[in-house]
Design an enzyme around this catalytic site. Structure first.
Site, mmCIF file in Angstrom:
data_model
loop_
_atom_site.group_PDB
_atom_site.id
_atom_site.type_symbol
_atom_site.label_atom_id
_atom_site.label_comp_id
_atom_site.label_asym_id
_atom_site.label_seq_id
_atom_site.Cartn_x
_atom_site.Cartn_y
_atom_site.Cartn_z
ATOM 1 N N HIS A 37 -14.332 29.740 52.738
ATOM 2 C CA HIS A 37 -13.605 29.983 51.481
ATOM 3 C C HIS A 37 -14.406 29.439 50.298
ATOM 4 O O HIS A 37 -14.543 30.096 49.266
ATOM 5 C CB HIS A 37 -12.234 29.294 51.490
ATOM 6 C CG HIS A 37 -11.267 29.847 52.472
ATOM 7 N ND1 HIS A 37 -10.725 31.103 52.365
ATOM 8 C CD2 HIS A 37 -10.725 29.305 53.593
ATOM 9 C CE1 HIS A 37 -9.885 31.313 53.369
ATOM 10 N NE2 HIS A 37 -9.877 30.226 54.137
ATOM 11 N N GLU A 52 -12.836 26.372 56.139
ATOM 12 C CA GLU A 52 -12.685 26.068 54.714
ATOM 13 C C GLU A 52 -14.003 26.226 53.973
ATOM 14 O O GLU A 52 -14.020 26.631 52.804
ATOM 15 C CB GLU A 52 -12.104 24.666 54.515
ATOM 16 C CG GLU A 52 -10.709 24.486 55.068
ATOM 17 C CD GLU A 52 -9.691 25.471 54.514
ATOM 18 O OE1 GLU A 52 -9.811 25.922 53.351
ATOM 19 O OE2 GLU A 52 -8.753 25.816 55.256
#
Length: 92
Positions: free
Chosen positions: A23, A20
């Site tokens: 991202h 994550e």
């Protein structure tokens, strides 16, 4: 047995965090506003969260994933037909 489960959960959490974070960092590098950065899923509002700048950072109760919500992102399945119509009208 409990020790093994905790070790697996910690390892999985670390992998999810790094994924994550990728991202998040790419979105920031491209100038995209990140509204939310979550590790775990916030099921039923059971979570801990902290707002820092434009982003809400949080840890959800269900540690099986995570997500980064960017500005304009709409994941509501009820809006899929509307979104598909917008895309089709732009192509025409």
């Amino acid at each position: 047995m409990v020790g093994i489960i905790l070790k697996v959960a910690a390892g999985l959490g670390a992998v999810i965090f790094v994924h994550e974070l990728g991202h998040f960092l790419v979105a920031k590098a491209c100038g995209v506003k990140v509204e939310k950065f979550m590790i775990g899923f916030d099921i039923g509002g059971l979570q801990g969260e902290l707002r820092r700048g434009e982003t809400v950072y949080g840890i959800g109760i269900l540690p099986l994933g995570g997500y980064v919500k960017m500005l304009g992102q709409d994941d509501d399945p009820a809006h899929i037909k509307e979104q598909m119509a917008k895309v089709a009208s732009r192509r025409a």
